[in-house]
Motif scaffolding. Sequence first.
Motif, mmCIF file in Angstrom:
data_model
loop_
_atom_site.group_PDB
_atom_site.id
_atom_site.type_symbol
_atom_site.label_atom_id
_atom_site.label_comp_id
_atom_site.label_asym_id
_atom_site.label_seq_id
_atom_site.Cartn_x
_atom_site.Cartn_y
_atom_site.Cartn_z
ATOM 1 N N ARG A 1 -3.151 7.964 -5.047
ATOM 2 C CA ARG A 1 -3.105 9.158 -5.914
ATOM 3 C C ARG A 1 -2.167 8.870 -7.089
ATOM 4 O O ARG A 1 -2.558 8.263 -8.064
ATOM 5 C CB ARG A 1 -2.651 10.361 -5.106
ATOM 6 C CG ARG A 1 -3.628 10.721 -3.975
ATOM 7 C CD ARG A 1 -3.189 11.963 -3.240
ATOM 8 N NE ARG A 1 -4.090 12.270 -2.133
ATOM 9 C CZ ARG A 1 -3.911 11.820 -0.899
ATOM 10 N NH1 ARG A 1 -2.868 11.069 -0.599
ATOM 11 N NH2 ARG A 1 -4.778 12.127 0.051
ATOM 12 N N ILE B 1 0.854 -1.190 0.000
ATOM 13 C CA ILE B 1 0.000 0.000 0.000
ATOM 14 C C ILE B 1 0.891 1.241 0.000
ATOM 15 O O ILE B 1 1.651 1.472 0.942
ATOM 16 C CB ILE B 1 -0.962 -0.009 1.211
ATOM 17 C CG1 ILE B 1 -1.851 -1.251 1.126
ATOM 18 C CG2 ILE B 1 -1.804 1.271 1.249
ATOM 19 C CD1 ILE B 1 -2.750 -1.460 2.325
ATOM 20 N N GLY C 1 5.199 5.311 -2.994
ATOM 21 C CA GLY C 1 6.315 6.255 -2.846
ATOM 22 C C GLY C 1 7.614 5.485 -3.033
ATOM 23 O O GLY C 1 7.613 4.316 -3.441
HETATM 24 C C1 LIG Z 1 9.901 18.701 1.738
HETATM 25 C C2 LIG Z 1 10.619 17.386 1.976
HETATM 26 C C3 LIG Z 1 11.980 17.305 1.714
HETATM 27 C C4 LIG Z 1 12.663 16.097 1.943
HETATM 28 N N1 LIG Z 1 13.990 16.008 1.629
HETATM 29 C C5 LIG Z 1 14.651 14.825 1.786
HETATM 30 C C6 LIG Z 1 16.002 14.700 1.397
HETATM 31 O O1 LIG Z 1 16.628 15.629 0.899
HETATM 32 N N2 LIG Z 1 16.611 13.508 1.591
HETATM 33 C C7 LIG Z 1 15.945 12.429 2.122
HETATM 34 O O2 LIG Z 1 16.559 11.357 2.263
HETATM 35 N N3 LIG Z 1 14.648 12.513 2.496
HETATM 36 C C8 LIG Z 1 13.987 13.684 2.331
HETATM 37 N N4 LIG Z 1 12.671 13.772 2.698
HETATM 38 C C9 LIG Z 1 12.031 12.591 3.281
HETATM 39 C C10 LIG Z 1 11.619 11.627 2.159
HETATM 40 O O3 LIG Z 1 10.935 12.320 1.156
HETATM 41 C C11 LIG Z 1 10.711 10.540 2.758
HETATM 42 O O4 LIG Z 1 11.364 9.897 3.829
HETATM 43 C C12 LIG Z 1 10.358 9.490 1.713
HETATM 44 O O5 LIG Z 1 9.950 10.063 0.485
HETATM 45 C C13 LIG Z 1 9.245 8.603 2.272
HETATM 46 O O6 LIG Z 1 8.859 7.716 1.250
HETATM 47 P P1 LIG Z 1 7.540 6.895 1.392
HETATM 48 O O7 LIG Z 1 7.454 6.018 0.192
HETATM 49 O O8 LIG Z 1 7.516 6.262 2.741
HETATM 50 O O9 LIG Z 1 6.372 7.990 1.453
HETATM 51 P P2 LIG Z 1 5.589 8.739 0.253
HETATM 52 O O10 LIG Z 1 6.477 9.156 -0.864
HETATM 53 O O11 LIG Z 1 4.771 9.796 0.895
HETATM 54 O O12 LIG Z 1 4.662 7.585 -0.323
HETATM 55 C C14 LIG Z 1 3.534 7.104 0.360
HETATM 56 C C15 LIG Z 1 2.464 6.854 -0.694
HETATM 57 O O13 LIG Z 1 1.386 6.167 -0.076
HETATM 58 C C16 LIG Z 1 0.185 6.639 -0.648
HETATM 59 N N5 LIG Z 1 -0.885 6.298 0.285
HETATM 60 C C17 LIG Z 1 -1.068 6.758 1.540
HETATM 61 N N6 LIG Z 1 -2.141 6.168 2.096
HETATM 62 C C18 LIG Z 1 -2.626 5.295 1.180
HETATM 63 C C19 LIG Z 1 -3.706 4.394 1.173
HETATM 64 N N7 LIG Z 1 -4.529 4.254 2.251
HETATM 65 N N8 LIG Z 1 -3.939 3.654 0.059
HETATM 66 C C20 LIG Z 1 -3.116 3.774 -1.029
HETATM 67 N N9 LIG Z 1 -2.075 4.623 -1.077
HETATM 68 C C21 LIG Z 1 -1.824 5.379 0.020
HETATM 69 C C22 LIG Z 1 0.421 8.119 -0.850
HETATM 70 O O14 LIG Z 1 -0.433 8.666 -1.836
HETATM 71 C C23 LIG Z 1 1.894 8.134 -1.273
HETATM 72 O O15 LIG Z 1 2.064 8.138 -2.683
HETATM 73 C C24 LIG Z 1 11.969 14.968 2.468
HETATM 74 C C25 LIG Z 1 10.585 15.065 2.733
HETATM 75 C C26 LIG Z 1 9.924 16.248 2.467
HETATM 76 C C27 LIG Z 1 8.443 16.303 2.729
#
Ligand SMILES: Cc1cc2nc3c(=O)[nH]c(=O)nc-3n(C[C@H](O)[C@H](O)[C@H](O)COP(=O)(O)OP(=O)(O)OC[C@H]3O[C@@H](n4cnc5c(N)ncnc54)[C@H](O)[C@@H]3O)c2cc1C
Length: 148
Positions: free
Chosen positions: A34, A8, A11
């Motif tokens: 999304r 799920i 990202g």
């Molecule tokens: C402004 C900013 C700058 C950053 N800069 C850095 C950096 O320079 N270096 C670094 O290492 N890290 C950085 N980070 C942190 C990094 O972006 C995150 O740690 C990382 O992208 C997390 O990845 P993820 O896949 O867990 O989350 P996400 O990319 O948020 O992916 C989660 C996905 O799950 C989906 N989702 C949520 N709930 C549901 C559901 N119920 N059903 C289906 N889909 C769902 C969402 O739509 C989303 O696409 C930064 C973060 C931000 C906000």
Amino acid sequence: MSQNIIIIGGGIIGLSCAYELRMRGFDVTVLEARRCGGQASGAAAGMLAPFSENTEGPDAFFRLCQFSLLLYPEWQEQIRSISGVHFEYANTGSLHIAYHAADLLSLEGRRLWQRQYGSSGEIVSGAELFRMEPALSRDVLAALYTPE
Ligand SMILES: Cc1cc2nc3c(=O)[nH]c(=O)nc-3n(C[C@H](O)[C@H](O)[C@H](O)COP(=O)(O)OP(=O)(O)OC[C@H]3O[C@@H](n4cnc5c(N)ncnc54)[C@H](O)[C@@H]3O)c2cc1C
């Protein structure tokens, strides 16, 4: 036992897990509400800088980040060659800056303990520092430059 895995969230974490599982022979379905890469992963600055973004000592999180960083060049090359997508990975090093004289000691402290973890970091200041990064504020006194 079922070999189907549902992830799920599309990202960087969900997609990386999906890729690794697929390479190990599992059937994977990614459910994204999304757009893949549209949330935190799309907002990130993209810095992989454990020598800069950490606490004042080599805690477990630092060691995890540093170990991950060592794996990254090979991993990103694999993704690039399989996907054909060039995501502009560049190894440019980091500058951890100090504005105040009081912070210079802690900069030197960082340099010393990070040496034990593969850093060849050096303190740079003045003309050398601004040549490395011309856009840096002239209020910056010195920086720990870490090529890794
Ligand atoms: C402004 C900013 C700058 C950053 N800069 C850095 C950096 O320079 N270096 C670094 O290492 N890290 C950085 N980070 C942190 C990094 O972006 C995150 O740690 C990382 O992208 C997390 O990845 P993820 O896949 O867990 O989350 P996400 O990319 O948020 O992916 C989660 C996905 O799950 C989906 N989702 C949520 N709930 C549901 C559901 N119920 N059903 C289906 N889909 C769902 C969402 O739509 C989303 O696409 C930064 C973060 C931000 C906000």
